[in-house]
Design an enzyme around this catalytic site. Structure first.
Site, PDB file in Angstrom:
ATOM      1  N   SER A 106       0.815  -1.213   0.000  1.00 35.17           N
ATOM      2  CA  SER A 106       0.000   0.000   0.000  1.00 35.17           C
ATOM      3  C   SER A 106       0.850   1.264   0.000  1.00 35.17           C
ATOM      4  CB  SER A 106      -0.895  -0.003   1.246  1.00 35.17           C
ATOM      5  OG  SER A 106      -1.542   1.240   1.419  1.00 35.17           O
ATOM      6  N   GLN A 128       0.486  -0.452  -4.789  1.00 33.75           N
ATOM      7  CA  GLN A 128      -0.822   0.209  -4.859  1.00 33.75           C
ATOM      8  C   GLN A 128      -0.641   1.704  -4.688  1.00 33.75           C
ATOM      9  OE1 GLN A 128      -2.274   1.574  -1.775  1.00 33.75           O
ATOM     10  NE2 GLN A 128      -3.849   2.571  -3.000  1.00 33.75           N
ATOM     11  N   TYR A 130      -2.305   5.645  -4.487  1.00 28.11           N
ATOM     12  CA  TYR A 130      -3.307   6.710  -4.443  1.00 28.11           C
ATOM     13  C   TYR A 130      -2.683   7.922  -5.119  1.00 28.11           C
ATOM     14  CZ  TYR A 130      -5.752   4.124  -0.734  1.00 28.11           C
ATOM     15  OH  TYR A 130      -6.424   3.176   0.001  1.00 28.11           O
ATOM     16  N   THR A 156      -5.792   2.585  -7.159  1.00 27.30           N
ATOM     17  CA  THR A 156      -7.068   2.501  -6.448  1.00 27.30           C
ATOM     18  C   THR A 156      -7.969   3.640  -6.914  1.00 27.30           C
ATOM     19  OG1 THR A 156      -6.139   1.387  -4.524  1.00 27.30           O
ATOM     20  CG2 THR A 156      -8.187   2.586  -4.185  1.00 27.30           C
ATOM     21  N   LYS A 219      -8.075  -0.881  -9.454  1.00 26.42           N
ATOM     22  CA  LYS A 219      -8.769  -1.513  -8.328  1.00 26.42           C
ATOM     23  C   LYS A 219      -9.983  -0.665  -7.927  1.00 26.42           C
ATOM     24  CE  LYS A 219      -7.804  -2.707  -3.455  1.00 26.42           C
ATOM     25  NZ  LYS A 219      -8.595  -1.676  -2.767  1.00 26.42           N
ATOM     26  N   HIS A 243     -13.430  -1.849  -1.692  1.00 24.98           N
ATOM     27  CA  HIS A 243     -12.573  -1.360  -0.599  1.00 24.98           C
ATOM     28  C   HIS A 243     -12.965  -2.001   0.743  1.00 24.98           C
ATOM     29  CE1 HIS A 243      -9.493   1.954  -0.560  1.00 24.98           C
ATOM     30  NE2 HIS A 243      -9.524   1.660   0.720  1.00 24.98           N
ATOM     31  N   ASP A 274     -11.289  -8.831  -4.667  1.00 27.90           N
ATOM     32  CA  ASP A 274     -11.043  -8.894  -3.222  1.00 27.90           C
ATOM     33  C   ASP A 274     -12.359  -8.659  -2.488  1.00 27.90           C
ATOM     34  OD1 ASP A 274     -11.504  -6.092  -2.913  1.00 27.90           O
ATOM     35  OD2 ASP A 274      -9.379  -5.621  -3.020  1.00 27.90           O
TER      36      ASP A 274
END
Length: 331
Positions: A106, A128, A130, A156, A219, A243, A274
């Site tokens: 993350s 991942q 942001y 994401t 994602k 999420h 997920d």
């Protein structure tokens, strides 16, 4: 206590983690209906098992964008692993490598990308991302990840703003003073989540593509319309995700959304999922409905809370054994 199934690890984590950490990991948005539906939806899906099929030999390996993993379960990106175990994401990376599967690290790690890659050299890792208002911060992270040998970039898409998680509001959740968002140190004041960029659009995938040679996986897709847009914008993979029910309450369970996404994509890109995976039979249901692989979020944190990398390996091993058994019994 014998750890027989994933709910044993959940019970352990709930008992032994500090309340504020447990509440943060467990939180869903608003009434938590989407969080809970992620799990309940699996219980409504039934197998049509076939008999006398010779299941004496089974191959449970698969490939993620060409790289082989030992079975179709990876570790989803979740933040703040040091809340669960002192070594944090370093333990997560080691467990993933030991089990020969994929770990998605993350943006909000409590270990640096450098520490994560050093902890488990040669492991399959994706990063991942942001996208922040300060685009230079995001650009630097992408380029650091690529230089360190991360093999995929997971954008994401479902967090223009942080969902309302009531227990975190009540607890006034903040990271303890000794923990830091290591990848963002010096970039801006930690935990000002409003620094996420809410103006991100599909066109930003072209911007990301200009920064890196890594394959881009998006994602947070839950509809056929967005799945088609993802393919059109040249991504290599889609993670069907809500999420963990932490963003918009009232959206579909991921296993329910998977079918329309897989039908829309028609094999043009890889589709993963997920949310709500608690048993090996859940993994088989997701594969039967069109996923190439699933990723676990909260169960990975429960494993860490139990015994660090060893506990997380236990969680993965249980899922692996249950998945193999479900495959055999379903023919």
């Amino acid at each position: 206590m014998a750890m027989v199934c994933l709910s044993d690890f959940e019970a352990y984590a709930k008992k032994y983690l500090p309340k504020i950490a447990w509440d943060f990991f467990a939180a869903g948005a608003d009434d938590c209906s989407t969080r809970d539906e992620n799990i309940l939806a699996y219980k409504r899906i039934r197998f049509r098992p076939r008999m006398l099929r010779d299941v004496s030999m089974m191959d449970i390996r698969t490939k993620l964008l060409g790289t082989e993993i030992s079975f179709p379960v990876g570790i989803a990106p979740t933040g703040f692993h040091q809340l669960a175990w002192p070594d944090g994401e370093k333990s997560t990376a080691r467990a993933a490598k030991a089990m020969n599967t994929c770990y998605i690290a993350s943006t909000y790690s409590t270990c640096t990308l450098e520490e994560i890659s050093t902890a488990a050299p040669g492991g399959l890792r994706w990063f991942q991302l942001y996208i922040h208002r300060n685009r230079a911060v995001s650009q630097q992270l992408v380029q650091r990840a690529e230089a360190l040998g991360f093999q995929g970039l997971v954008l994401t898409a479902d967090l223009p703003y942080t969902g309302k998680r009531r227990d975190d509001v009540r607890n006034g959740f903040r990271l303890p003073p000794h923990m830091k968002l290591k990848n963002l140190e010096g970039a801006f004041e930690v935990c000002k989540m409003s620094l996420l960029d809410p103006s991100v659009t599909w066109n930003d995938i072209y911007w990301l593509r200009s920064l890196t040679h890594l394959p881009i996986i998006i994602k947070g897709i839950l509809t056929k319309e967005d799945a088609e847009l993802a393919v059109r914008h040249g991504v290599q993979g889609i993670i069907v995700s809500n999420h963990g029910g932490r963003q918009l309450d009232g959206g579909p369970a991921t296993i329910d959304a998977l079918v329309e996404v897989a039908e829309a994509v028609q094999g043009r890109v890889e589709v993963y999922l997920d949310g709500g995976i608690r048993k090996g039979s859940d993994v088989l249901k997701a594969l039967a409905l069109g996923a190439k692989c699933v990723f676990i979020g909260r169960p990975a944190l429960w494993g860490l809370a139990y015994k660090g990398e060893e506990g997380l390996q236990d969680v993965l091993r249980i899922l692996q054994d249950e998945f193999r058994l479900s495959m055999a019994l379903a023919g």
